[in-house]
Design a protein around this motif. Sequence first.
Motif, short mmCIF file in Angstrom:
data_model
loop_
_atom_site.label_atom_id
_atom_site.label_comp_id
_atom_site.label_asym_id
_atom_site.label_seq_id
_atom_site.Cartn_x
_atom_site.Cartn_y
_atom_site.Cartn_z
N THR A 54 0.82 -1.21 0.00
CA THR A 54 0.00 0.00 0.00
C THR A 54 0.86 1.26 0.00
OG1 THR A 54 -1.76 -1.17 1.17
CG2 THR A 54 -1.83 1.24 1.21
N GLU A 55 1.91 1.27 0.79
CA GLU A 55 2.79 2.44 0.85
C GLU A 55 3.40 2.74 -0.51
OE1 GLU A 55 6.83 3.92 3.21
OE2 GLU A 55 5.60 2.29 4.02
N GLY A 56 3.82 1.67 -1.21
CA GLY A 56 4.38 1.85 -2.54
C GLY A 56 3.34 2.33 -3.54
N ALA A 57 2.10 1.85 -3.40
CA ALA A 57 1.03 2.30 -4.27
C ALA A 57 0.76 3.79 -4.08
CB ALA A 57 -0.24 1.50 -4.00
N ILE A 58 0.74 4.23 -2.83
CA ILE A 58 0.51 5.64 -2.52
C ILE A 58 1.64 6.49 -3.11
CG2 ILE A 58 0.48 7.33 -0.64
CD1 ILE A 58 -0.98 5.13 1.03
N GLU A 59 2.86 6.03 -3.00
CA GLU A 59 4.01 6.75 -3.56
C GLU A 59 3.84 6.92 -5.08
OE1 GLU A 59 8.89 6.27 -3.94
OE2 GLU A 59 7.64 4.59 -3.29
N ALA A 60 3.43 5.84 -5.76
CA ALA A 60 3.25 5.89 -7.21
C ALA A 60 2.10 6.81 -7.60
CB ALA A 60 3.03 4.49 -7.76
N LEU A 61 1.02 6.79 -6.84
CA LEU A 61 -0.12 7.66 -7.13
C LEU A 61 0.23 9.13 -6.96
CD1 LEU A 61 -2.91 5.55 -5.42
CD2 LEU A 61 -2.72 6.01 -7.87
N ASN A 62 1.02 9.44 -5.97
CA ASN A 62 1.47 10.82 -5.80
C ASN A 62 2.36 11.26 -6.95
OD1 ASN A 62 0.21 11.77 -3.38
ND2 ASN A 62 1.56 10.45 -2.19
N LYS A 63 3.11 10.32 -7.51
CA LYS A 63 3.91 10.61 -8.70
C LYS A 63 3.01 10.92 -9.88
CE LYS A 63 7.92 10.77 -10.86
NZ LYS A 63 8.96 11.77 -10.53
N VAL A 64 1.90 10.17 -10.00
CA VAL A 64 0.93 10.43 -11.07
C VAL A 64 0.42 11.86 -10.99
CG1 VAL A 64 -1.33 9.82 -12.01
CG2 VAL A 64 0.20 8.02 -11.22
N LEU A 65 0.05 12.29 -9.80
CA LEU A 65 -0.48 13.65 -9.62
C LEU A 65 0.56 14.71 -9.92
CD1 LEU A 65 -2.66 13.28 -6.40
CD2 LEU A 65 -3.41 13.52 -8.76
N ALA A 66 1.82 14.42 -9.60
CA ALA A 66 2.89 15.38 -9.90
C ALA A 66 3.06 15.54 -11.41
CB ALA A 66 4.19 14.90 -9.27
N LEU A 67 2.79 14.49 -12.16
CA LEU A 67 2.96 14.52 -13.61
C LEU A 67 1.70 14.97 -14.34
CD1 LEU A 67 4.86 11.14 -13.99
CD2 LEU A 67 5.83 13.41 -14.41
N ASP A 68 0.53 14.82 -13.71
CA ASP A 68 -0.75 15.12 -14.36
C ASP A 68 -1.67 15.82 -13.37
OD1 ASP A 68 -3.03 15.17 -15.97
OD2 ASP A 68 -3.60 13.13 -15.42
N ALA A 69 -1.56 17.15 -13.31
CA ALA A 69 -2.34 17.92 -12.34
C ALA A 69 -3.84 17.81 -12.60
CB ALA A 69 -1.91 19.38 -12.37
N GLY A 70 -4.22 17.57 -13.85
CA GLY A 70 -5.64 17.42 -14.17
C GLY A 70 -6.23 16.11 -13.74
N ASP A 71 -5.38 15.16 -13.35
CA ASP A 71 -5.77 13.87 -12.77
C ASP A 71 -6.72 13.09 -13.67
OD1 ASP A 71 -5.83 11.82 -10.98
OD2 ASP A 71 -7.17 12.80 -9.56
N VAL A 72 -6.31 12.86 -14.90
CA VAL A 72 -7.12 12.11 -15.85
C VAL A 72 -7.29 10.65 -15.44
CG1 VAL A 72 -5.23 11.41 -17.37
CG2 VAL A 72 -7.51 11.78 -18.34
N PHE A 73 -6.42 10.14 -14.55
CA PHE A 73 -6.48 8.75 -14.12
C PHE A 73 -7.25 8.55 -12.81
CE2 PHE A 73 -2.56 9.15 -16.63
CZ PHE A 73 -2.88 8.30 -17.66
N GLY A 74 -7.67 9.64 -12.17
CA GLY A 74 -8.41 9.51 -10.91
C GLY A 74 -7.53 9.11 -9.74
N ALA A 75 -6.28 9.57 -9.74
CA ALA A 75 -5.35 9.18 -8.68
C ALA A 75 -5.80 9.68 -7.31
CB ALA A 75 -3.95 9.71 -9.00
N ARG A 76 -6.41 10.87 -7.26
CA ARG A 76 -6.86 11.40 -5.97
C ARG A 76 -7.96 10.52 -5.38
NH1 ARG A 76 -5.84 16.17 -8.75
NH2 ARG A 76 -4.33 17.55 -7.73
N LEU A 77 -8.85 10.01 -6.23
CA LEU A 77 -9.88 9.10 -5.74
C LEU A 77 -9.24 7.86 -5.13
CD1 LEU A 77 -12.39 9.16 -8.74
CD2 LEU A 77 -12.63 10.36 -6.56
#
Length: 314
Positions: A63-86
Amino acid sequence: MLPSQLSSGDVIADRRADYAKMLAENGEPASAAELMEQALELTPGWAAGWFTLATYREKAGNTEGAIEALNKVLALDAGDVFGARLKLSVLGAADLPDQPPSRYVERLFDDYADRFETSLVEKLGYSVPQKLAALVADTAGMPGHFRLVVDLGCGTGLFGPEIRGRVDRLEGFDLSKGMLAKAAEKGVYDHLGQADLSLSPLQSGVFDGGLAPARADLITAADVLMYLGNLQGVMAIVRELAASGAVFAFSVEDAEEEEGYLLRDSLRFAHSEAYIRTILAAHGFAVLALARSIIRMDAGRPVHGILFVTWKSA
């Protein structure tokens, strides 16, 4: 198209991602995550790759690694087309959002449009359009015919044929152009338009092109509100659309809790009956009829929903 299918632009990275996908499908998410990490060493700016890595890590129990990767997604895509914040919210690493990003919902359904009906209706037993239309017809005091119906979040137009015989004019609105194209093929709607139900009434698109407020005597939202969370915004749109005494019929996933709403692992929102009743009353709507029902299957489990028929009482 799934995030794991979006190209990185690097042939070797894509090849490793393909192998990772095969491993994940064979029940080896930890090994899949290792291969995705190697792919991302070659293409560190690949947002879709980081999202896929998060998925593999979560399945592997990291889970910790998943959270780290999702935060990387948000850093690369502020519009969050993948729903990383959800996803971060589901994992307990972010607050419950009021609603998903519009770009995420639009992409989700654009990618889903071609297989939507086969997947949802034939494989998952989706039945909300029929059940909602039947509940409207069976509600005491309901008109036998409607002058103008506005179908919010019409998708591929599954609700349209269920109500067409009882209306003079039928309008459908959806965020996804792909879904609207499928709805147009049915030849059931008099007007179809793109609309974002997460925006204010004037910004939503429901009133574009000179379409008047207070024009509808029936407004429907079949299997739509689970993609919104906080319903204050969409209720403002409904209130502006509704003529005096108009009917608003809709479905929600049942939170099966006393109050509020929650975000499920499916990244869909579920709402409590109490929350719905409170927000309806705040916008001048009263409940005429309510029915609980299984609205689809999800991963072999029934999804419980609540269908409402309400009217604009004030």
